[in-house]
Design a protein around this motif. Structure first.
Motif, PDB file in Angstrom:
ATOM      1  N   THR A  68      41.134  33.077  38.378  1.00  0.00           N
ATOM      2  CA  THR A  68      39.749  33.048  38.842  1.00  0.00           C
ATOM      3  C   THR A  68      39.248  31.620  39.050  1.00  0.00           C
ATOM      4  O   THR A  68      38.216  31.408  39.653  1.00  0.00           O
ATOM      5  CB  THR A  68      38.837  33.767  37.831  1.00  0.00           C
ATOM      6  N   ASN A 117      40.599  29.306  40.866  1.00  0.00           N
ATOM      7  CA  ASN A 117      40.751  28.903  42.267  1.00  0.00           C
ATOM      8  C   ASN A 117      41.039  30.133  43.115  1.00  0.00           C
ATOM      9  O   ASN A 117      41.510  31.151  42.626  1.00  0.00           O
ATOM     10  CB  ASN A 117      41.877  27.884  42.422  1.00  0.00           C
ATOM     11  N   ALA A 118      40.699  30.004  44.397  1.00  0.00           N
ATOM     12  CA  ALA A 118      40.870  31.119  45.336  1.00  0.00           C
ATOM     13  C   ALA A 118      42.154  30.973  46.144  1.00  0.00           C
ATOM     14  O   ALA A 118      42.295  31.590  47.202  1.00  0.00           O
ATOM     15  CB  ALA A 118      39.665  31.210  46.258  1.00  0.00           C
ATOM     16  N   HIS A 144      35.813  33.872  42.435  1.00  0.00           N
ATOM     17  CA  HIS A 144      35.970  32.417  42.341  1.00  0.00           C
ATOM     18  C   HIS A 144      34.609  31.724  42.287  1.00  0.00           C
ATOM     19  O   HIS A 144      34.363  30.879  41.417  1.00  0.00           O
ATOM     20  CB  HIS A 144      36.766  31.916  43.542  1.00  0.00           C
TER      21      HIS A 144
END
Length: 369
Positions: free
Chosen positions: A295, A297-298, A327
């Protein structure tokens, strides 16, 4: 034909049944049956069904759904009520089996009960296998804690660079120079841990193989489009819910997970507290575990892109919106200084809504190869 509402207080040793008519409070029946004497209970209700339309119910509990299946097979309508949603009168301080059955019949007649979905035998078997895996996983964690504490008490610390529960860590524990009695104790602990870990691997392999079968393959593929979902995690969610369409809205599914905040508001004051935890604890645990992976980073790795390519366009859009929203929400709450545990719960609640959307969208034929 007049209706009779039968409330049953079901225990291992006995079953107390109270039947109330549509009007009036004089019981049509009030009888006790042995816990193993279901045939006499079925016979009595079928006899009552000759002159009335019988509708029976009892609270969900440790006795399972066997009684419901037996009555339905005999042609008697029977439902299982959710215990946490049964209306209670705070001023009523007297509790007996007969009163419980009567109160259940009254609530049934007043249409104030919420009923649980009765799983099929096959669904219950799959759920039992997955919950067995969860129980063994808990035991593995517990034994690991016991061994770690035992080593700490005996002033045994692993060498620098040796990570816990790796092959190097196992070799270090097996080669420790201890007194004969201490050596025996540690070997017993390690043997139990090894046995449980091997059993856990076998069950996980069974579950993963089950995910490849026809009844579950398409649903597992959908859930794996989300970041943080392995085949095992997807099967855990499916086994606990099975039919996602029984929830009319995402909010209803969130409530089922027990991840919504409690509220005690009156007049102009609004008070919201901790999450209710009034839903399925197994499902809640899976969702919280899923949001802990990725979660921050996307970024979509090669494996996630491959999994997303296996679902159709609308489903892929749900997965992408979920990834972006989680995110942004993670960093928004983190920058506000919200505690890590609360952040995880908030993200798990959001994830529950996306899971519902993913599993209730109609199937399309334009899935990418």
């Amino acid at each position: 034909m007049n209706r009779v509402f039968v409330g049953m207080d079901v225990h291992k040793e006995k079953i107390v049944a109270v039947g109330l008519p549509e009007e009036g409070n004089h019981p049509v029946m009030r009888e006790e049956f042995g816990g193993n004497d279901l045939s006499r209970l079925v016979k009595r209700l079928r006899q009552l069904a000759k002159s009335h339309r019988v509708e029976a119910c009892y609270e969900a509990g440790p006795c399972g759904y066997g009684l419901t299946r037996t009555l339905l097979q005999a042609g008697v309508e029977c439902r299982v009520a959710a215990p946490s949603l049964i209306p209670r009168r705070p001023g009523d301080r007297i509790k007996t089996d007969g009163r419980d059955a009567r109160e259940l019949a009254l609530a049934f007649r007043a249409n104030t009960l919420s009923f649980v979905r009765i799983p099929s035998r096959e669904e219950e078997e799959v759920r039992g296998l997955i919950r067995c895996r969860e129980d063994i996983a808990k035991e593995v964690r517990r034994i690991k804690h016991v061994i770690a504490h035992w080593l700490l008490i005996h002033e045994q610390r692993p060498p620098k660079g040796v990570k816990g529960w790796t092959q190097a860590h196992w070799r270090w524990m097996r080669d420790l120079e201890l007194s004969p009695l201490d050596r025996t104790v540690l070997d017993h602990y390690l043997d139990v841990l090894h046995l449980l870990a091997e059993r856990l691997k076998q069950i996980e392999q069974q579950v993963v193989a089950l995910a490849e079968t026809a009844p579950y393959r398409e649903r597992v593929t959908r859930l794996r489009a989300f970041k943080g979902f392995s085949p095992l995690a997807a099967m855990r969610v499916i086994a606990e819910v099975m039919d996602f369409r029984r929830f009319p809205r995402a909010a209803a599914f969130m409530k089922f997970t027990g991840l919504v905040p409690s509220e005690y508001s009156s007049s102009d004051r609004i008070r919201r507290g901790r999450i209710t935890k009034a839903g399925n604890s197994h499902l809640r645990c899976v969702l919280v575990e899923a949001v802990q992976r990725g979660t921050r980073n996307a970024h979509m790795g090669r494996d996630l892109l491959k999994r997303m390519a296996c679902v159709s366009g609308p489903l892929r859009e749900v997965a992408l919106r979920c990834l972006t929203r989680l995110h942004h929400k993670f960093w928004k709450l983190t920058r506000r200084g919200v505690a890590g545990g609360k952040v995880k719960v908030a993200l798990a609640r959001e994830l529950a809504g996306f899971v519902w959307a993913m599993m209730t969208l109609p199937e399309t034929a334009d899935a990418a190869a």
